[in-house]
Design an enzyme around this catalytic site. Structure first.
Site, short mmCIF file in Angstrom:
data_model
loop_
_atom_site.label_atom_id
_atom_site.label_comp_id
_atom_site.label_asym_id
_atom_site.label_seq_id
_atom_site.Cartn_x
_atom_site.Cartn_y
_atom_site.Cartn_z
N ARG A 88 0.82 -1.22 0.00
CA ARG A 88 0.00 0.00 0.00
C ARG A 88 0.85 1.26 0.00
O ARG A 88 0.47 2.28 -0.61
CB ARG A 88 -0.92 -0.02 1.22
CG ARG A 88 -1.92 1.13 1.26
CD ARG A 88 -3.02 0.85 2.25
NE ARG A 88 -4.02 1.90 2.26
CZ ARG A 88 -4.28 2.68 3.32
NH1 ARG A 88 -3.62 2.49 4.46
NH2 ARG A 88 -5.21 3.59 3.25
N HIS A 120 0.27 4.58 -2.41
CA HIS A 120 0.04 5.94 -1.91
C HIS A 120 1.19 6.88 -2.27
O HIS A 120 1.00 8.09 -2.30
CB HIS A 120 -0.21 5.92 -0.40
CG HIS A 120 -1.60 5.48 -0.04
ND1 HIS A 120 -2.29 5.99 1.02
CD2 HIS A 120 -2.42 4.58 -0.63
CE1 HIS A 120 -3.49 5.42 1.07
NE2 HIS A 120 -3.59 4.54 0.09
N ASN A 133 -3.98 8.83 4.75
CA ASN A 133 -2.76 8.23 5.32
C ASN A 133 -2.72 8.23 6.84
O ASN A 133 -2.14 7.31 7.45
CB ASN A 133 -1.53 9.00 4.81
CG ASN A 133 -1.36 8.90 3.30
OD1 ASN A 133 -1.89 7.99 2.68
ND2 ASN A 133 -0.63 9.83 2.72
N HIS A 153 -6.36 -5.86 -2.43
CA HIS A 153 -7.12 -6.05 -1.18
C HIS A 153 -7.37 -7.53 -0.88
O HIS A 153 -8.18 -7.86 -0.04
CB HIS A 153 -8.43 -5.26 -1.24
CG HIS A 153 -8.25 -3.78 -1.19
ND1 HIS A 153 -9.25 -2.87 -1.40
CD2 HIS A 153 -7.13 -3.03 -0.95
CE1 HIS A 153 -8.78 -1.63 -1.29
NE2 HIS A 153 -7.49 -1.71 -1.03
C1 HEM Z 1 -9.36 1.41 -5.82
C2 HEM Z 1 -9.22 2.33 -4.89
C3 HEM Z 1 -8.74 2.02 -3.52
C4 HEM Z 1 -9.32 2.43 -2.37
C5 HEM Z 1 -10.58 3.28 -2.23
C6 HEM Z 1 -8.56 1.88 -1.28
C7 HEM Z 1 -8.83 2.09 0.06
C8 HEM Z 1 -8.23 1.41 1.10
C9 HEM Z 1 -8.59 1.57 2.49
C10 HEM Z 1 -9.64 2.52 3.03
C11 HEM Z 1 -7.82 0.71 3.20
C12 HEM Z 1 -7.86 0.51 4.72
C13 HEM Z 1 -7.00 1.58 5.38
C14 HEM Z 1 -7.20 1.68 6.87
O1 HEM Z 1 -8.18 1.19 7.39
O2 HEM Z 1 -6.34 2.27 7.55
C15 HEM Z 1 -6.97 0.02 2.27
C16 HEM Z 1 -6.04 -0.93 2.60
C17 HEM Z 1 -5.17 -1.50 1.71
N1 HEM Z 1 -5.02 -1.14 0.38
FE1 HEM Z 1 -6.29 -0.04 -0.70
N2 HEM Z 1 -7.53 1.15 -1.79
C18 HEM Z 1 -7.58 1.22 -3.15
C19 HEM Z 1 -6.66 0.68 -4.03
C20 HEM Z 1 -5.53 0.01 -3.65
C21 HEM Z 1 -4.43 -0.31 -4.52
C22 HEM Z 1 -4.32 0.12 -5.98
C23 HEM Z 1 -3.52 -0.99 -3.78
C24 HEM Z 1 -2.18 -1.54 -4.19
C25 HEM Z 1 -1.87 -1.88 -5.41
C26 HEM Z 1 -4.07 -1.12 -2.45
C27 HEM Z 1 -3.49 -1.81 -1.42
C28 HEM Z 1 -4.02 -1.90 -0.14
C29 HEM Z 1 -3.54 -2.83 0.85
C30 HEM Z 1 -2.51 -3.91 0.62
C31 HEM Z 1 -4.25 -2.56 2.04
C32 HEM Z 1 -4.07 -3.20 3.41
C33 HEM Z 1 -2.97 -2.42 4.15
C34 HEM Z 1 -2.61 -2.93 5.52
O3 HEM Z 1 -3.14 -3.95 5.98
O4 HEM Z 1 -1.78 -2.27 6.15
N3 HEM Z 1 -5.27 -0.47 -2.40
N4 HEM Z 1 -7.23 0.49 0.98
#
Ligand code: HEM
Ligand SMILES: *[C@@H]1O[C@H](CO)[C@@H](O)[C@H](O)[C@H]1NC(C)=O
Ligand SMILES: *[C@@H]1O[C@H](CO)[C@@H](O)[C@H](O)[C@H]1NC(C)=O
Length: 326
Positions: free
Chosen positions: A65, A69, A97, A196
């Site tokens: 992630r 970002h 973030n 995800h």
């Molecule tokens: C399509 C639009 C996307 C949205 C709206 C989105 C939104 C989010 C949100 C809200 C979280 C949880 C954050 C939290 O609760 O603190 C999350 C986690 C995550 N996102 Fe996304 N995301 C998107 C696309 C992506 C992309 C493109 C990637 C990587 C290629 C990605 C990788 C991740 C990963 C791996 C997590 C888990 C992080 C952790 O456990 O620390 N996301 N995302």
């Protein structure tokens, strides 16, 4: 043995001469960028990521992630890693973030090892790109050759981080728009959302689906368990976390897409990819039946994302400490 080793070094030397000869154009990223000036770079990064993920499996998701970002805000320039100082406002406190991004210490310790092995050579932006690839590999996903040679920014842009990273409450047109703004397609969006398949989300990011009139697309048993997690009694537990893929939360696979078919996407922005009856439904369905195609496309889209607006040549710098400009 000794002659095999010296053969290897002669080969490396010849390769380096060839590479240096054609490296005069600083016009683009290339996979062999550190071949001569820091040949051990990728091994150092891999072992740092491996150690961190062995200690805490979720770290793979957190590192993946970070790269996302980083790249969505003024390109992949490690701006996301800069700390706030009296003279610089970083992106860490931006809405998407704050209280959310993780893994900064892992990057710090990898950077320290790289500075010891080859000082001033390997950029923080490249560390993020390689760590993202290694995180996917270590959780069972596809592997690809990372394009290298990004340089690090001297500044960050909090306002842009606020607006350019998509929100979990977005609908499909909004999601497509945010990806198009950085040169990525609707297909890239659906494919990269497959990230995800690992990691967690805080209740704060999907609470709205659970309250008042709960989101009807959310599967009923999951709704109940998320309500218990997030709205437990009188406390409003916005920092509790749920797995983004409730079936295989630490394995990189296509279960994320299967979950969407059964109404088990955690974020609104996940579930709408299937449930809003729009232009993304077919690709979601295709990936549920074809993990191989998902993996192939994921590689391509990750490389595209990693190519967003890199600083090249004499632009930017190679930071010594990823948290501060030199
Ligand atoms: C399509 C639009 C996307 C949205 C709206 C989105 C939104 C989010 C949100 C809200 C979280 C949880 C954050 C939290 O609760 O603190 C999350 C986690 C995550 N996102 Fe996304 N995301 C998107 C696309 C992506 C992309 C493109 C990637 C990587 C290629 C990605 C990788 C991740 C990963 C791996 C997590 C888990 C992080 C952790 O456990 O620390 N996301 N995302
Ligand atoms: C970014 O968003 C945060 C949280 O919503 C807000 O407090 C801040 O003023 C915004 N910052 C900028 C520079 O737009
Ligand atoms: C929980 O907090 C959110 C946002 O702060 C608020 O909108 C919601 O009404 C609260 N819910 C409960 C059950 O207290």
């Amino acid at each position: 043995m000794a002659s095999a080793v010296s053969f290897y070094f002669i080969l490396l030397l010849v390769l380096c001469l060839l590479v240096t000869a054609k490296a005069s154009d600083a016009g683009s990223l290339k996979p062999d960028y550190y071949l001569c000036n820091c040949p051990e770079a990728e091994a150092i990064i891999f072992s740092g990521v491996q150690k961190a993920v062995a200690q805490e499996p979720r770290m793979a998701a957190s590192l993946l992630r970070l790269h996302f970002h980083d790249c969505f805000v003024n390109g992949c320039d490690a701006s996301v890693l800069l700390d706030d100082t009296p003279t610089l406002t970083g992106e860490k406190t931006a809405a998407p973030n704050a209280n959310s991004l993780r893994g900064f210490e892992v990057i710090d310790s990898i950077k320290a090892e790289l500075e010891f092995a080859c000082p001033g050579i390997v950029s923080c932006a490249d560390i993020l790109a390689i760590a993202a690839r290694d995180s996917v590999l270590l959780t069972g996903g596809p592997v690809w050759q990372v394009q290298l040679g990004r340089r690090d920014s001297r500044t960050a842009n909090k306002a842009l981080a606020n607006t350019s990273i998509p929100a979990p409450t977005s609908n499909v047109p909004k999601l497509i728009q945010k990806f198009q703004n950085v040169g990525l397609t609707r297909e890239d969006m659906v494919t990269l959302s497959g990230a995800h398949t690992i990691g967690k989300a805080r209740c704060a990011t999907f609470n709205a689906r659970l309250q008042n009139q709960p989101d009807p697309t959310l599967e009923k048993l999951l709704l109940t368990s998320l309500q218990m997690l997030c709205l437990n009694g009188f406390s409003n537990n916005s920092n509790a976390v749920a797995n983004l893929d409730l079936q295989t939360p630490i394995i990189f696979d296509n279960k994320y897409y299967k979950n969407l078919l059964s109404g088990e996407g955690i974020l609104m922005s996940d579930q709408v990819l299937y449930s809003s009856g729009g232009s993304t439904e077919a690709l979601v369905k295709f990936y549920t039946e074809n993990q191989k195609a998902f993996f192939e496309n994921f590689k391509v889209s990750m490389i595209k994302m990693g190519n967003i607006q890199p600083l090249l040549g004499k632009d930017g710098e190679i930071r010594h400490n990823c948290r501060f400009p030199n």
